[in-house]
Design a protein around this motif. Structure first.
Motif, PDB file in Angstrom:
ATOM      1  N   ALA A   1      -4.173  -4.051   5.666  1.00 54.19           N
ATOM      2  CA  ALA A   1      -5.257  -3.443   4.881  1.00 54.19           C
ATOM      3  C   ALA A   1      -5.435  -4.244   3.603  1.00 54.19           C
ATOM      4  CB  ALA A   1      -4.907  -2.003   4.546  1.00 54.19           C
ATOM      5  N   GLY A   2      -6.684  -4.522   3.256  1.00 55.43           N
ATOM      6  CA  GLY A   2      -6.976  -5.293   2.055  1.00 55.43           C
ATOM      7  C   GLY A   2      -8.255  -6.081   2.277  1.00 55.43           C
ATOM      8  N   ALA A   3      -8.661  -6.818   1.282  1.00 53.42           N
ATOM      9  CA  ALA A   3      -9.918  -7.566   1.391  1.00 53.42           C
ATOM     10  C   ALA A   3      -9.871  -8.569   2.548  1.00 53.42           C
ATOM     11  CB  ALA A   3     -10.203  -8.281   0.073  1.00 53.42           C
ATOM     12  N   HIS A   4      -8.692  -9.135   2.802  1.00 50.36           N
ATOM     13  CA  HIS A   4      -8.586 -10.139   3.872  1.00 50.36           C
ATOM     14  C   HIS A   4      -8.912  -9.571   5.239  1.00 50.36           C
ATOM     15  CE1 HIS A   4      -4.830  -7.957   3.885  1.00 50.36           C
ATOM     16  NE2 HIS A   4      -4.722  -8.313   5.143  1.00 50.36           N
TER      17      HIS A   4
ATOM     18  N   ALA B   1      -5.538   3.131   7.546  1.00 51.89           N
ATOM     19  CA  ALA B   1      -5.719   1.886   6.790  1.00 51.89           C
ATOM     20  C   ALA B   1      -4.579   1.688   5.800  1.00 51.89           C
ATOM     21  CB  ALA B   1      -7.087   1.862   6.092  1.00 51.89           C
TER      22      ALA B   1
ATOM     23  N   MET C   1      -1.473  -0.265   4.048  1.00 48.11           N
ATOM     24  CA  MET C   1      -0.857  -1.576   3.811  1.00 48.11           C
ATOM     25  C   MET C   1       0.537  -1.578   4.438  1.00 48.11           C
ATOM     26  SD  MET C   1      -1.874  -1.867  -0.199  1.00 48.11           S
ATOM     27  CE  MET C   1      -1.050  -3.413  -0.593  1.00 48.11           C
TER      28      MET C   1
ATOM     29  N   GLY D   1      -2.254  -9.595   3.447  1.00 48.81           N
ATOM     30  CA  GLY D   1      -2.349  -9.912   2.029  1.00 48.81           C
ATOM     31  C   GLY D   1      -0.946 -10.011   1.453  1.00 48.81           C
ATOM     32  N   ASP D   2      -0.845 -10.578   0.258  1.00 47.14           N
ATOM     33  CA  ASP D   2       0.490 -10.665  -0.342  1.00 47.14           C
ATOM     34  C   ASP D   2       0.983  -9.280  -0.758  1.00 47.14           C
ATOM     35  OD1 ASP D   2      -1.643 -10.930  -2.146  1.00 47.14           O
ATOM     36  OD2 ASP D   2      -0.506 -12.124  -3.582  1.00 47.14           O
TER      37      ASP D   2
ATOM     38  N   GLY E   1       0.336  -6.358   0.770  1.00 47.38           N
ATOM     39  CA  GLY E   1       0.787  -5.672   1.988  1.00 47.38           C
ATOM     40  C   GLY E   1       2.112  -6.229   2.474  1.00 47.38           C
TER      41      GLY E   1
ATOM     42  N   MET F   1       5.040  -4.875   0.636  1.00 51.57           N
ATOM     43  CA  MET F   1       5.440  -3.509   1.033  1.00 51.57           C
ATOM     44  C   MET F   1       6.324  -3.499   2.275  1.00 51.57           C
ATOM     45  SD  MET F   1       2.293  -0.928   0.462  1.00 51.57           S
ATOM     46  CE  MET F   1       1.482  -0.765  -1.137  1.00 51.57           C
TER      47      MET F   1
ATOM     48  N   SER G   1      -2.823 -10.903  -6.019  1.00 52.78           N
ATOM     49  CA  SER G   1      -3.446  -9.675  -6.533  1.00 52.78           C
ATOM     50  C   SER G   1      -3.795  -8.720  -5.411  1.00 52.78           C
ATOM     51  CB  SER G   1      -4.717 -10.004  -7.325  1.00 52.78           C
ATOM     52  OG  SER G   1      -5.741 -10.378  -6.448  1.00 52.78           O
ATOM     53  N   LEU G   2      -4.078  -7.483  -5.816  1.00 55.68           N
ATOM     54  CA  LEU G   2      -4.594  -6.461  -4.905  1.00 55.68           C
ATOM     55  C   LEU G   2      -6.113  -6.651  -4.884  1.00 55.68           C
ATOM     56  CD1 LEU G   2      -2.532  -3.461  -6.371  1.00 55.68           C
ATOM     57  CD2 LEU G   2      -2.068  -4.628  -4.205  1.00 55.68           C
TER      58      LEU G   2
ATOM     59  N   LEU H   1      -8.662  -6.122  -2.926  1.00 55.84           N
ATOM     60  CA  LEU H   1      -9.624  -5.080  -2.564  1.00 55.84           C
ATOM     61  C   LEU H   1      -9.800  -4.079  -3.700  1.00 55.84           C
ATOM     62  CD1 LEU H   1     -11.532  -3.964  -0.457  1.00 55.84           C
ATOM     63  CD2 LEU H   1      -9.645  -2.698   0.543  1.00 55.84           C
ATOM     64  N   ILE H   2      -8.746  -3.871  -4.464  1.00 50.10           N
ATOM     65  CA  ILE H   2      -8.836  -2.951  -5.596  1.00 50.10           C
ATOM     66  C   ILE H   2      -9.480  -3.661  -6.778  1.00 50.10           C
ATOM     67  CG2 ILE H   2      -7.519  -1.353  -7.058  1.00 50.10           C
ATOM     68  CD1 ILE H   2      -7.485  -0.818  -3.926  1.00 50.10           C
TER      69      ILE H   2
ATOM     70  N   TRP I   1       0.120  -9.916  -9.994  1.00 46.83           N
ATOM     71  CA  TRP I   1       1.495 -10.289 -10.302  1.00 46.83           C
ATOM     72  C   TRP I   1       1.613 -11.799 -10.313  1.00 46.83           C
ATOM     73  CZ3 TRP I   1       0.501  -6.709  -6.222  1.00 46.83           C
ATOM     74  CH2 TRP I   1       0.065  -7.325  -5.044  1.00 46.83           C
TER      75      TRP I   1
ATOM     76  N   TYR J   1     -15.072 -12.322  -1.966  1.00 47.32           N
ATOM     77  CA  TYR J   1     -14.860 -10.962  -1.425  1.00 47.32           C
ATOM     78  C   TYR J   1     -15.898  -9.952  -1.941  1.00 47.32           C
ATOM     79  CZ  TYR J   1     -10.170 -11.984   0.604  1.00 47.32           C
ATOM     80  OH  TYR J   1      -9.107 -12.448   1.346  1.00 47.32           O
TER      81      TYR J   1
HETATM   82  C1  LIG Z   1       0.194   2.024   1.527  1.00 50.65           C
HETATM   83  C2  LIG Z   1      -1.102   1.747   0.842  1.00 50.65           C
HETATM   84  N1  LIG Z   1      -1.160   1.748  -0.500  1.00 50.65           N
HETATM   85  C3  LIG Z   1      -2.321   1.504  -1.135  1.00 50.65           C
HETATM   86  C4  LIG Z   1      -3.467   1.265  -0.426  1.00 50.65           C
HETATM   87  C5  LIG Z   1      -4.785   1.017  -1.150  1.00 50.65           C
HETATM   88  N2  LIG Z   1      -5.159  -0.403  -0.989  1.00 50.65           N
HETATM   89  C6  LIG Z   1      -5.976  -0.816  -0.013  1.00 50.65           C
HETATM   90  S1  LIG Z   1      -6.169  -2.445   0.007  1.00 50.65           S
HETATM   91  C7  LIG Z   1      -5.186  -2.663  -1.332  1.00 50.65           C
HETATM   92  C8  LIG Z   1      -4.916  -4.028  -1.880  1.00 50.65           C
HETATM   93  C9  LIG Z   1      -4.272  -4.909  -0.871  1.00 50.65           C
HETATM   94  O1  LIG Z   1      -3.798  -6.075  -1.495  1.00 50.65           O
HETATM   95  P1  LIG Z   1      -3.275  -7.279  -0.660  1.00 50.65           P
HETATM   96  O2  LIG Z   1      -2.313  -6.818   0.368  1.00 50.65           O
HETATM   97  O3  LIG Z   1      -2.778  -8.329  -1.563  1.00 50.65           O
HETATM   98  O4  LIG Z   1      -4.559  -7.759   0.143  1.00 50.65           O
HETATM   99  P2  LIG Z   1      -5.939  -8.327  -0.483  1.00 50.65           P
HETATM  100  O5  LIG Z   1      -6.796  -7.153  -0.815  1.00 50.65           O
HETATM  101  O6  LIG Z   1      -5.563  -9.136  -1.698  1.00 50.65           O
HETATM  102  O7  LIG Z   1      -6.515  -9.131   0.632  1.00 50.65           O
HETATM  103  C10 LIG Z   1      -4.696  -1.434  -1.790  1.00 50.65           C
HETATM  104  C11 LIG Z   1      -3.794  -1.250  -2.956  1.00 50.65           C
HETATM  105  C12 LIG Z   1      -3.363   1.299   0.995  1.00 50.65           C
HETATM  106  N3  LIG Z   1      -4.431   1.097   1.779  1.00 50.65           N
HETATM  107  N4  LIG Z   1      -2.173   1.505   1.585  1.00 50.65           N
END
Ligand SMILES: Cc1ncc(C[n+]2csc(CCOP(=O)(O)OP(=O)(O)O)c2C)c(N)n1
Length: 549
Positions: A388-391, A414, A416, A440-441, A443, A446, A470-471, A473-474, A490, A540
């Motif tokens: 889950a994330g922008a990627h 959805a 992470m 994503g980094d 995810g 976690m 970075s996060l 998508l947020i 980070w 993104y």
């Molecule tokens: C367990 C969990 N915590 C928080 C979220 C909310 N959330 C969705 S995407 C995201 C950011 C993901 O960051 P990253 O893994 O680095 O992927 P990127 O968006 O940078 O591609 C967050 C915090 C979620 N979906 N699942």
């Protein structure tokens, strides 16, 4: 320590549970054991040829079990210790619930005698998990019914809509009086559709001139998928897939028209529909936006939906394959031209394209496309698990799937931390194909411990980390809010170094040439590998606007 009580006939509770798991076609048990019943169960399963896979964290173990269930069409099983084990498993169970995966969580529990005084590590497991479990039961010593209870839970998990269930175990080393293990019935496939609803559905399909079909997660069942393709080809209509149904209509198919999320990117083709045929598409798969279309809906599903985005004009609930087959029989060609569908497909892809990479790293789209090109070069055919994330937007748009199960994703929840454990489970399920985990980094961080799981198992898995520190998508959603430093990112981490330290191949890429070389090396490795690739998140925001409106 519990010791088997001899002198009684029959199986121990642990043996009866293991027998029931095997009879239901469970492939392996994932988990992180405690000191009680889970050890008895692991030992009883081992004797019966049912392997145990030690994960590093419980939610990852549940995701592995859920992924195995999705891919095998059989229940998944996971065992955990009481208290913190169940607490840690909760997010995995939420994933299994919202992604409709039949998972049995086997949790250590207190015996009746212990319940009279024990406070330590005690909370109401079933109460905590009630919102994400279809049913729950207990086996306490001595029980001759352990096998039957397990079989019943497994049947409930498999009955549509599929869902996770909980079994609490205590004192299962004790021998019961008798414990016959009933055969676990598989989901009742093949029942004929309700004649009146089928007639109404047929009428709708016959009268439509421009139907559009949306395939969802229930259509990943092989028989349903085959029937769905026959129906789409008979109608000659555009077919879209949800994230979880990627491959039900291959991306390369002439009638493939894109991915349906309920957002804006697919709206042009949907807007031309005079009938929207939802085929095994569970409303949990759509993003929370109001329904955009006026066309009447024909809803085909394995079970009634508790809540619709828009009430269907006609609904046909029951086994999906026979319903789709019945509709395909005698279905007349629509007025859609393949050229029009091709134009929609091309426009959809263009809307979602990422800009070329920049100084910060590669274009996320290129990261996906180059991974697939490298697989073709290597003659590799891995399943791909996406986090889950922008990627996930470039991954779900540009990864070309051919068959159901080619792309794995947590969509209903959805969550992470999904891609790595799902990739491990996919590689165990089918060692020949192996898996790619696109993450994503954030995810990855976690689920980081599961890199150690992958290394210990020696699975054929390549993790590709979209490293943007970075996060993202947020970050896209922060608008003009003034946030403190470090709220959404980070210092860049060296994931290749982490992978190496845990016993796998770790590679780092900062440009396209380096990425291509790293992929070639990773895909020719026998065990797990990780490619840490710098991505430029700059495109993104435009992509998510195009996707969701
Ligand atoms: C367990 C969990 N915590 C928080 C979220 C909310 N959330 C969705 S995407 C995201 C950011 C993901 O960051 P990253 O893994 O680095 O992927 P990127 O968006 O940078 O591609 C967050 C915090 C979620 N979906 N699942």
């Amino acid at each position: 320590m519990d010791t088997p009580t001899h002198g009684q006939t029959g199986l121990t509770g642990a043996e009866a549970v293991a027998e029931a798991l095997r009879a239901a076609g469970v492939a392996r048990i994932f988990g992180v054991p405690g000191g009680g019943s889970s050890l008895d169960l692991i030992a009883a399963a081992k004797v019966r040829g049912l392997p145990f896979v030690l994960a590093r964290q419980e939610t990852a173990a549940v995701i592995m079990a859920a992924t195995t269930a999705e891919l095998s069409g059989r229940p998944g099983a996971v065992l955990v210790t009481r208290g913190p084990g169940v607490g840690n498993a909760a997010n995995g169970m939420a994933h299994a619930a919202l992604d409709r995966a039949p998972v049995l969580l086997l949790a250590d529990a207190f015996t009746e005698a212990e319940r009279a005084y024990a406070n330590h590590q005690y909370f109401d497991h079933a109460g905590m998990l009630a919102p994400v479990t279809k049913s729950a039961a207990q086996v306490t010593a001595p029980s001759g019914a352990a096998g039957a209870i397990t079989a019943t839970l497994l049947r409930q998990a498999m009955a549509p809509p599929r869902a996770p269930v909980l079994l609490e175990l205590s004192g299962i080393a004790t021998r019961g009086t008798s414990a016959p293990v009933p055969q676990t019935g598989q989901a009742t496939d093949g029942a004929a559709p309700d004649p009146a609803a089928l007639a109404a559905a047929r009428r709708m399909v016959t009268e439509a001139r421009r139907p559009v079909l949306v395939a969802g997660l229930e259509a990943t069942d092989p028989a349903a998928c085959a029937a769905l393709r026959r129906l789409v080809e008979a109608l000659g209509c555009p077919a879209l897939v949800t994230y979880k149904a990627k491959g039900v209509m291959p991306d390369a198919h002439l009638l493939f028209a894109g991915v349906f999320t309920g957002g804006a990117a697919e709206a042009p083709v949907m807007a031309e529909a005079d009938l929207i045929l939802l085929a095994g598409a569970d409303p949990v798969e759509f993003i929370p936006q109001p329904w955009r279309y006026a066309a009447p809906i024909l809803d085909l599903g394995t079970a009634p939906r508790p809540l619709h985005y828009r009430a269907p004009a006609v609904a046909l609930y029951g086994p999906l394959a026979p319903a789709l087959e019945a509709l395909a029989e005698g279905a007349a060609r629509s007025t859609w031209a393949v050229e029009a569908i091709a134009a929609h497909r091309a426009a959809w892809r263009a809307r979602l394209a990422n800009a070329p990479g920049g100084n910060h790293g590669l274009s996320p789209q290129r990261v996906v496309e180059m991974a697939q090109e490298a697989c073709r070069r290597a003659g590799a055919d891995p399943r791909v698990a996406v986090d889950a994330g922008a990627h996930m937007f470039p991954a779900t748009t540009f990864w070309q799937a051919e068959r159901p199960g080619d792309l794995l994703i947590s969509n209903g929840l959805a969550t992470m931390g999904f891609a790595l454990p799902a990739g491990i489970a996919a590689a165990l399920h089918d060692p020949r194909r192996g898996a790619l985990a696109l993450t994503g980094d954030g995810g990855l961080l976690m689920a980081l411990g599961e890199l150690a799981t992958a290394a210990a198992l020696g699975v054929k898995l390549t993790a590709v980390v979209f490293n943007d520190a970075s996060l993202s998508l947020i970050d896209i959603k922060k608008d003009r809010r003034d946030l403190p430093d470090g709220a959404l990112g980070w210092p860049e981490a060296d994931f290749a170094g982490v992978m190496r330290a845990l016993g796998g191949l770790g590679l780092r890429a900062r440009d396209e040439a380096g990425y291509a070389a790293a992929l070639d090396q990773a895909l020719s490795a026998t065990g797990p590998a990780l490619v840490d690739v710098a991505v430029d998140p700059g495109s993104y925001p435009a992509q998510i606007r195009a996707l969701r409106g």
